[in-house]
Design a protein around this motif. Structure first.
Motif, short mmCIF file in Angstrom:
data_model
loop_
_atom_site.label_atom_id
_atom_site.label_comp_id
_atom_site.label_asym_id
_atom_site.label_seq_id
_atom_site.Cartn_x
_atom_site.Cartn_y
_atom_site.Cartn_z
N ARG A 116 17.46 10.14 -0.82
CA ARG A 116 17.52 8.95 0.05
C ARG A 116 16.21 8.17 0.04
O ARG A 116 16.16 7.03 0.51
CB ARG A 116 17.85 9.37 1.48
N TYR A 117 15.14 8.78 -0.46
CA TYR A 117 13.82 8.17 -0.39
C TYR A 117 13.20 7.89 -1.76
O TYR A 117 12.19 7.19 -1.83
CB TYR A 117 12.87 9.06 0.42
N LEU A 118 13.75 8.46 -2.83
CA LEU A 118 13.17 8.29 -4.16
C LEU A 118 14.06 7.43 -5.04
O LEU A 118 15.29 7.61 -5.06
CB LEU A 118 12.95 9.66 -4.82
N THR A 119 13.45 6.53 -5.78
CA THR A 119 14.20 5.64 -6.67
C THR A 119 14.91 6.43 -7.77
O THR A 119 16.05 6.15 -8.12
CB THR A 119 13.25 4.61 -7.31
N HIS A 120 14.23 7.43 -8.30
CA HIS A 120 14.81 8.29 -9.33
C HIS A 120 14.76 9.74 -8.83
O HIS A 120 13.84 10.49 -9.16
CB HIS A 120 14.05 8.14 -10.65
N PRO A 121 15.74 10.13 -8.03
CA PRO A 121 15.69 11.46 -7.41
C PRO A 121 16.03 12.56 -8.41
O PRO A 121 16.78 12.35 -9.36
CB PRO A 121 16.76 11.37 -6.32
N PRO A 122 15.46 13.76 -8.19
CA PRO A 122 15.80 14.89 -9.06
C PRO A 122 17.22 15.38 -8.80
O PRO A 122 17.76 15.20 -7.70
CB PRO A 122 14.77 15.95 -8.66
N GLY A 123 17.80 16.00 -9.81
CA GLY A 123 19.12 16.61 -9.68
C GLY A 123 19.03 18.10 -9.95
O GLY A 123 17.95 18.66 -10.16
N ARG A 124 20.18 18.74 -9.96
CA ARG A 124 20.24 20.20 -10.14
C ARG A 124 19.51 20.66 -11.40
O ARG A 124 18.80 21.65 -11.38
CB ARG A 124 21.70 20.65 -10.21
N ASP B 206 0.83 -1.21 0.00
CA ASP B 206 0.00 0.00 0.00
C ASP B 206 0.87 1.26 0.00
O ASP B 206 0.49 2.28 -0.60
CB ASP B 206 -0.92 0.01 1.22
N THR B 207 2.01 1.20 0.67
CA THR B 207 2.91 2.36 0.71
C THR B 207 3.48 2.64 -0.68
O THR B 207 3.51 3.79 -1.13
CB THR B 207 4.05 2.14 1.71
N VAL B 208 3.90 1.60 -1.38
CA VAL B 208 4.45 1.76 -2.73
C VAL B 208 3.36 2.26 -3.67
O VAL B 208 3.61 3.10 -4.55
CB VAL B 208 5.05 0.44 -3.23
N ALA B 209 2.13 1.78 -3.49
CA ALA B 209 1.03 2.25 -4.34
C ALA B 209 0.72 3.72 -4.07
O ALA B 209 0.40 4.47 -5.00
CB ALA B 209 -0.22 1.40 -4.09
N ALA B 210 0.83 4.13 -2.81
CA ALA B 210 0.54 5.52 -2.46
C ALA B 210 1.66 6.46 -2.85
O ALA B 210 1.42 7.64 -3.16
CB ALA B 210 0.30 5.62 -0.95
N LEU B 211 2.92 5.95 -2.87
CA LEU B 211 4.09 6.76 -3.20
C LEU B 211 4.87 6.10 -4.32
O LEU B 211 5.96 5.56 -4.10
CB LEU B 211 4.98 6.94 -1.97
N GLY C 69 7.51 5.36 -6.84
CA GLY C 69 8.85 5.93 -6.96
C GLY C 69 9.59 5.97 -5.65
O GLY C 69 10.78 6.32 -5.62
N VAL C 70 8.94 5.61 -4.53
CA VAL C 70 9.64 5.58 -3.25
C VAL C 70 10.59 4.37 -3.23
O VAL C 70 10.32 3.34 -3.84
CB VAL C 70 8.63 5.50 -2.08
N ASN D 151 -0.76 12.03 -3.29
CA ASN D 151 -0.32 11.97 -1.90
C ASN D 151 0.96 12.78 -1.71
O ASN D 151 1.79 12.85 -2.61
CB ASN D 151 -0.06 10.52 -1.48
N ALA D 152 1.11 13.36 -0.54
CA ALA D 152 2.34 14.04 -0.18
C ALA D 152 3.22 13.11 0.63
O ALA D 152 2.73 12.21 1.33
CB ALA D 152 2.04 15.31 0.62
N LEU D 153 4.52 13.31 0.53
CA LEU D 153 5.50 12.51 1.26
C LEU D 153 6.07 13.34 2.40
O LEU D 153 6.48 14.49 2.21
CB LEU D 153 6.63 12.08 0.31
#
Length: 515
Positions: free
Chosen positions: A315-323, A138-143, A145-146, A261-263
């Protein structure tokens, strides 16, 4: 709402019951409260409404989960009650928001679960829905990319989000609805005193230089991070009460967390929490807490703050944003009440303090958007007897704000939408990155006291905060309408356009950062 008519009213009024200095959340809250009680009310803002801190928040109307962890039960309970009032009084601007906290340690599951149940309990009848434990699935479905490595599940809870600058403009309109007067670009230069009491102010029109001597029965200093400077106009020996802190945010594409949803990230290296919030079709990440001894009108995120937000989110996103993914980076200065002990600001109180000088100047320090209405009520309660005003109770708990649609709606203009759509250019979108139309630009000028391209692209519409580069590109088209509506000459038109494009450059990546 023509400026000439507002200045004429100012000239023709011999004395005001309540005069408020500062057009941010606190000052506007005071003005609405005072005008609603029937006091003749004047608010003066040196720049534009919500120019500073009040347009640069984390866009949350919330009790404050981390304040609960700090043991500030009273602040949390009060804020949760005010959250409910805002949802009722401004449903076109304030909306429920579901948050999900991913859990990677068993201790966090227990600690956060207990804490959020306490949050539910404090909300009581104002609850937006009970918090609950989520499975890994349920957590992965709600977020989406986490990061799933080590994920034990999550916890969901409810709070609210809003558009801060639009709420400020709505409060300004409400002041007029209630018979008050609010004027931007009219800075106060001095306080008037008679027999040792503050009896008014000296101010001048920043556009044309006209000077005003304004009498008032009581003066309220709601100057935000600049409140200490105003206090020292009254008393040069007044000790500083504020310890300003800079909060930085970045905006990236929603694809990095494609969900409604917000993280909430419960642990950061500076002792705060960090949010990732769906806002304006993008993803808002923040915030930091950096002490500042200077008070720039245009604070920008430091390079280290942007890196901190990106690193923490990574640290929390599989594909994190960069600059290169940052579409806008902005910062605001928080007027925190100082501890007098130096050090960091993360632990300083978000509560407020009301001070009355020997000369009768009423000043407020601290506070936050969520509790602006309650602050306004308390400040006017303090100010009214000092001015010898008749005792009248506040009515703002149940006062619908300007544009209230009578139902939940997502249009920030509320009942003003039909007015805006009758203006020329209702179907002409200014730039493909935004929804802003030519008609909305005209509405902002004719009905919302916008005086510049920045007023429109930063606060009447949030283009600068959504995509700074695109906002810079849109400036010329917006400026063409502004110049025609306000009859500006070519020199002023060029000056405004260049100034906004320079500001947009800063919002692209912040201060001291590669462009």
């Amino acid at each position: 709402m023509k400026r000439e008519a507002l200045l004429a009213r100012l000239r023709s009024t011999p004395e005001w019951d309540v005069l408020i200095i500062g057009g941010g959340a606190t000052g506007l809250g005071c003005a609405v409260d005072a005008a609603a009680r029937g006091y003749t009310t004047l608010l003066l803002e040196a720049h534009d409404f919500a120019k500073g801190t009040s347009s640069r928040s984390t866009k949350l109307i919330h009790g404050g989960v981390r304040y609960l962890a700090q043991g500030r039960i009273g602040l949390v309970r009060e804020a949760l009650e005010e959250r409910a009032l805002l949802l009722a009084n401004a449903p076109h601007l304030v909306h429920p928001q579901r948050f999900v906290v991913p859990v990677y340690h068993q201790w966090d599951r227990l600690r956060l679960g207990v804490g959020l149940k306490a949050y539910d309990w404090l909300a009581g009848q104002h609850s937006l829905g009970a918090s609950r434990l989520l499975s890994v699935r349920d957590t992965v479905a709600a977020l989406p990319g986490v990061k799933e490595t080590g994920l034990l599940g999550g916890i969901a809870y409810m709070d609210a989000r809003f558009d801060d600058a639009r709420l400020a403009i709505t409060l300004m309109r409400s002041v007029f609805d209630l018979g008050g007067l609010a004027i931007n670009y009219l800075p106060v230069t001095a306080l008037r005193q008679e027999a040792g009491r503050v009896s008014g102010v000296e101010a001048h029109d920043a556009e044309h230089g006209e000077r005003f001597t304004i009498a008032a029965r009581v003066v309220i200093n709601a100057g935000g991070v600049w409140a200490d400077a105003l206090r020292q106009l009254d008393d040069r020996e007044a000790p500083a009460r504020l310890a300003p802190s800079q909060g930085a945010h970045i905006v990236v594409d929603r694809a990095f967390l494609p969900t409604d949803n917000a993280l909430l990230i419960p642990h950061t290296d500076d002792g705060r929490v960090l949010f990732a919030i769906p806002w304006q079709g993008r993803l808002l990440l923040g915030t930091t807490d950096t002490p500042r001894s200077d008070l720039p009108l245009e604070p920008l995120p430091l390079a280290g703050e942007i890196d901190f937000i990106l690193d923490t989110a990574g640290r929390y996103l599989t594909h994190p944003p960069g600059r290169n993914d940052v579409q806008s980076a902005f910062a605001g200065l928080r007027p925190l009440i100082g501890s007098g002990q130096g050090g960091g600001t993360a632990a300083l109180s978000r509560e407020h303090s009301i001070m009355v000088s020997r000369g009768g100047l009423v000043s407020v320090a601290g506070g936050k958007w969520t509790t602006y209405r309650r602050m306004g009520e308390q400040i006017v309660d303090t100010a009214a007897p000092l001015g010898g005003l008749p005792a009248r109770k506040s009515i703002t708990r149940t006062l619908p704000l300007h544009g209230h649609p009578g139902r939940v709606a997502n249009d920030v203009l509320g009942t003003d939408r039909p007015v805006a759509d009758t203006l020329p250019g209702a179907g002409n979108v200014i730039h493909p990155a935004f929804t802003l139309t030519e008609a909305e630009v005209r509405h902002a000028i004719r009905h919302e006291l916008a005086r510049s391209v920045e007023d429109i692209l930063a606060r009447r519409h949030r283009a600068l905060f959504i995509d700074a580069r695109a906002a810079g590109t849109a400036a010329a088209a917006v400026m063409t309408i502004v110049a025609a509506e306000l009859d500006l000459d070519e020199d002023e038109t060029r000056r405004q356009t260049a100034a906004f494009q320079a500001l947009a450059q800063g919002f692209c990546q912040g201060a001291d950062a590669p462009m």
